[in-house]
Design an enzyme around this catalytic site. Structure first.
Site, PDB file in Angstrom:
ATOM      1  N   ARG A 163      -9.874  -4.165  56.491  1.00 60.76           N
ATOM      2  CA  ARG A 163     -10.186  -5.309  57.362  1.00 60.76           C
ATOM      3  C   ARG A 163     -10.802  -6.438  56.529  1.00 60.76           C
ATOM      4  NH1 ARG A 163     -14.347  -8.565  58.350  1.00 60.76           N
ATOM      5  NH2 ARG A 163     -15.749  -6.780  58.226  1.00 60.76           N
ATOM      6  N   ASP A 164     -11.969  -6.199  55.951  1.00 65.51           N
ATOM      7  CA  ASP A 164     -12.684  -7.263  55.242  1.00 65.51           C
ATOM      8  C   ASP A 164     -11.909  -7.707  54.008  1.00 65.51           C
ATOM      9  OD1 ASP A 164     -14.757  -9.027  54.683  1.00 65.51           O
ATOM     10  OD2 ASP A 164     -16.332  -7.537  54.893  1.00 65.51           O
ATOM     11  N   HIS A 223     -22.116  -7.639  50.463  1.00 64.27           N
ATOM     12  CA  HIS A 223     -21.115  -8.167  49.536  1.00 64.27           C
ATOM     13  C   HIS A 223     -21.783  -8.297  48.173  1.00 64.27           C
ATOM     14  CE1 HIS A 223     -17.630  -9.289  52.135  1.00 64.27           C
ATOM     15  NE2 HIS A 223     -18.531  -8.959  53.041  1.00 64.27           N
ATOM     16  N   CYS A 247     -14.945 -13.296  53.573  1.00 60.71           N
ATOM     17  CA  CYS A 247     -14.663 -13.945  54.850  1.00 60.71           C
ATOM     18  C   CYS A 247     -13.977 -15.280  54.591  1.00 60.71           C
ATOM     19  CB  CYS A 247     -15.964 -14.174  55.613  1.00 60.71           C
ATOM     20  SG  CYS A 247     -15.724 -15.070  57.152  1.00 60.71           S
ATOM     21  N   ASN A 306     -16.789  -7.162  48.912  1.00 59.70           N
ATOM     22  CA  ASN A 306     -17.824  -6.219  49.352  1.00 59.70           C
ATOM     23  C   ASN A 306     -18.301  -5.409  48.155  1.00 59.70           C
ATOM     24  OD1 ASN A 306     -15.805  -6.590  51.669  1.00 59.70           O
ATOM     25  ND2 ASN A 306     -17.542  -5.656  52.682  1.00 59.70           N
TER      26      ASN A 306
HETATM   27  N1  COA Z   1      -6.324 -11.623  69.857  1.00 57.80           N
HETATM   28  C1  COA Z   1      -5.173 -12.325  69.907  1.00 57.80           C
HETATM   29  N2  COA Z   1      -5.087 -13.576  70.366  1.00 57.80           N
HETATM   30  C2  COA Z   1      -6.211 -14.143  70.810  1.00 57.80           C
HETATM   31  C3  COA Z   1      -7.446 -13.479  70.781  1.00 57.80           C
HETATM   32  C4  COA Z   1      -7.469 -12.166  70.279  1.00 57.80           C
HETATM   33  N3  COA Z   1      -8.615 -11.464  70.207  1.00 57.80           N
HETATM   34  N4  COA Z   1      -8.383 -14.280  71.283  1.00 57.80           N
HETATM   35  C5  COA Z   1      -7.782 -15.427  71.619  1.00 57.80           C
HETATM   36  N5  COA Z   1      -6.466 -15.347  71.349  1.00 57.80           N
HETATM   37  C6  COA Z   1      -5.438 -16.380  71.582  1.00 57.80           C
HETATM   38  C7  COA Z   1      -5.436 -16.844  73.013  1.00 57.80           C
HETATM   39  O1  COA Z   1      -4.618 -16.010  73.800  1.00 57.80           O
HETATM   40  C8  COA Z   1      -4.890 -18.244  72.889  1.00 57.80           C
HETATM   41  O2  COA Z   1      -3.503 -18.167  72.686  1.00 57.80           O
HETATM   42  P1  COA Z   1      -2.495 -19.246  73.332  1.00 57.80           P
HETATM   43  O3  COA Z   1      -2.908 -20.558  72.748  1.00 57.80           O
HETATM   44  O4  COA Z   1      -1.169 -18.767  72.860  1.00 57.80           O
HETATM   45  O5  COA Z   1      -2.718 -19.144  74.801  1.00 57.80           O
HETATM   46  C9  COA Z   1      -5.488 -18.725  71.588  1.00 57.80           C
HETATM   47  O6  COA Z   1      -5.795 -17.537  70.822  1.00 57.80           O
HETATM   48  C10 COA Z   1      -6.742 -19.557  71.777  1.00 57.80           C
HETATM   49  O7  COA Z   1      -7.679 -18.812  72.535  1.00 57.80           O
HETATM   50  P2  COA Z   1      -9.212 -19.226  72.615  1.00 57.80           P
HETATM   51  O8  COA Z   1      -9.916 -18.210  73.435  1.00 57.80           O
HETATM   52  O9  COA Z   1      -9.337 -20.679  72.995  1.00 57.80           O
HETATM   53  O10 COA Z   1      -9.677 -18.983  71.116  1.00 57.80           O
HETATM   54  P3  COA Z   1     -10.163 -20.025  69.998  1.00 57.80           P
HETATM   55  O11 COA Z   1      -9.061 -20.881  69.537  1.00 57.80           O
HETATM   56  O12 COA Z   1     -11.428 -20.652  70.435  1.00 57.80           O
HETATM   57  O13 COA Z   1     -10.472 -18.977  68.811  1.00 57.80           O
HETATM   58  C11 COA Z   1     -11.133 -16.721  68.280  1.00 57.80           C
HETATM   59  C12 COA Z   1     -11.468 -17.998  68.993  1.00 57.80           C
HETATM   60  C13 COA Z   1     -12.352 -15.820  68.357  1.00 57.80           C
HETATM   61  C14 COA Z   1      -9.944 -16.047  68.958  1.00 57.80           C
HETATM   62  C15 COA Z   1     -10.752 -17.046  66.805  1.00 57.80           C
HETATM   63  O14 COA Z   1     -11.700 -17.929  66.275  1.00 57.80           O
HETATM   64  C16 COA Z   1     -10.705 -15.798  65.945  1.00 57.80           C
HETATM   65  O15 COA Z   1      -9.816 -14.974  66.120  1.00 57.80           O
HETATM   66  N6  COA Z   1     -11.628 -15.657  64.967  1.00 57.80           N
HETATM   67  C17 COA Z   1     -11.702 -14.473  64.116  1.00 57.80           C
HETATM   68  C18 COA Z   1     -12.131 -14.858  62.742  1.00 57.80           C
HETATM   69  C19 COA Z   1     -12.261 -13.651  61.834  1.00 57.80           C
HETATM   70  O16 COA Z   1     -11.599 -12.644  62.029  1.00 57.80           O
HETATM   71  N7  COA Z   1     -13.109 -13.761  60.824  1.00 57.80           N
HETATM   72  C20 COA Z   1     -13.315 -12.755  59.874  1.00 57.80           C
HETATM   73  C21 COA Z   1     -14.179 -11.641  60.349  1.00 57.80           C
HETATM   74  S1  COA Z   1     -15.888 -11.855  59.903  1.00 57.80           S
HETATM   75 ZN    ZN Z   2     -17.988  -8.575  55.078  1.00 55.26          ZN
END
Ligand code: COA
Ligand code: ZN
Length: 310
Positions: free
Chosen positions: A13-14, A207, A238, A247
């Site tokens: 994942r990370d 990390h 990240c 990490n």
């Molecule tokens: N899995 C799949 N799709 C997702 C989702 C999820 N968990 N959460 C939201 N979506 C989709 C929605 O269905 C929507 O799709 P559409 O435009 O086709 O309808 C779109 O994403 C936007 O949804 P919204 O709730 O407005 O999300 P956002 O644009 O504000 O983004 C997150 C928020 C949390 C989904 C996004 O920032 C994210 O996935 N971040 C993860 C970052 C990460 O993994 N970082 C590393 C780990 S530390």
């Molecule tokens: Zn980490």
């Protein structure tokens, strides 16, 4: 010091999340199953996040479907919101890990919402997880400092951990997203949590960005902490934090723990083989050291080396 610790592998994942080139699903499955064979007890195998945010992990459900579930390894996934929880439950994960950041700016960058909005979403995540009978743990990123805001007050970490407890989560992870932890901060944060949220077991996620990841583990061990997260070969970072690197490396951690007489249940040779395999797959040298040097009693033939003569 604990006699036995749980090492959680988070590389798939990370680590994979920052790789630009898509790693084919079958290759991911092969690597993770190698970690299973090495006896790793818990593997964070992917995230159920937006595929637009992290395209590399779009195949989380397909990866899980190919993993060897016969050996008792638990497969955990990161989940940021209720939609992620629904996808994770449908895929059949063993454990959900919700995540947010202790600092507002990193939370905004990482999940596009405030800390309070993240926490509000976790109520619904808990409903989904409870219905599916899946345990939930909470991970706090930037728990030792934020690359945008600097110092993160320990009270902020404590407040979030209390909310995790009140929501019914089973544990709390402290994420050192960009390697800002130091031994005194580890001691301070672990003691604060133990005083204010004694119900939640603490996992430490360091990390090695500033080269003191294993030193921080030593500080955690001295505090009696029993769960450590690490990435095989030292992968990791990240994409939504400036200056994030790998990490602490799982093989290096396991090597150190075993040499200290602390059990992990992991086979170091097999773990090193998995680390060398991921180096091969990614086609570049990775930070892990024990996979290159071997254990300390690896002996070399004397005729491999020239004799120094004057
Ligand atoms: N899995 C799949 N799709 C997702 C989702 C999820 N968990 N959460 C939201 N979506 C989709 C929605 O269905 C929507 O799709 P559409 O435009 O086709 O309808 C779109 O994403 C936007 O949804 P919204 O709730 O407005 O999300 P956002 O644009 O504000 O983004 C997150 C928020 C949390 C989904 C996004 O920032 C994210 O996935 N971040 C993860 C970052 C990460 O993994 N970082 C590393 C780990 S530390
Ligand atoms: Zn980490």
């Amino acid at each position: 010091m604990p006699r036995k610790v749980t090492v959680t592998e988070v590389g798939p994942r990370d680590g994979f999340q920052i790789e630009r080139d898509f790693i084919p699903t079958d290759t991911k499955i092969g690597l993770i199953n190698q970690l299973v064979d090495a006896g790793v007890p818990i593997i964070e195998f992917s995230s159920f996040v937006s595929p637009r945010a992290v395209p590399q992990l779009v195949d989380a459900a397909e990866v899980l479907a190919g993993l060897d579930r016969s050996k008792g390894t638990k497969f955990a996934a990161l989940v940021p919101n209720p939609k992620g929880a629904e996808r994770a439950a449908a895929a059949g994960v063993d454990e959900i890990r919700v995540f947010l950041s202790a600092s507002e700016t990193h939370n905004q960058k990482n999940v596009n919402r405030s800390v309070e909005e993240s926490l509000a979403g976790f109520e619904e995540v808990m409903r989904v997880a409870n219905d599916a009978g899946i345990p939930v743990e909470g991970a706090i990123a930037t728990a030792f400092g934020c690359p945008f805001e600097g110092e993160v007050p320990v009270e902020q970490v404590g407040v979030i951990a209390r909310r995790f407890r009140d929501l019914g989560m089973r544990g709390v992870g402290l994420g050192d997203t960009t390697g800002m932890a130091t031994p005194p901060l580890v001691v301070e944060r672990c003691r604060h949590l133990r005083e204010h949220v004694p119900e939640l077991p603490i996992a430490l996620h360091f990390h090695n960005t500033r080269g003191i990841g294993l030193v921080n583990v030593m500080a955690g061990l001295a505090e009696g902490i029993e769960i450590y997260e690490a990435s095989f070969a030292g992968l990791g970072g990240c994409p939504f934090a400036a200056g994030a690197t790998g990490n602490i490396c799982t093989e290096d951690l396991v090597y150190m723990l075993h040499e200290m007489g602390i059990e992990t249940g992991i086979d170091l040779d097999q773990l090193c083989a998995a680390a060398r395999h991921v180096e091969e797959v990614l086609g570049r040298s990775l930070p892990g050291q024990v996979m290159k040097a071997g254990p300390r009693l690896r002996r070399h033939r004397a005729d491999e080396v020239e004799t120094a003569t004057g």
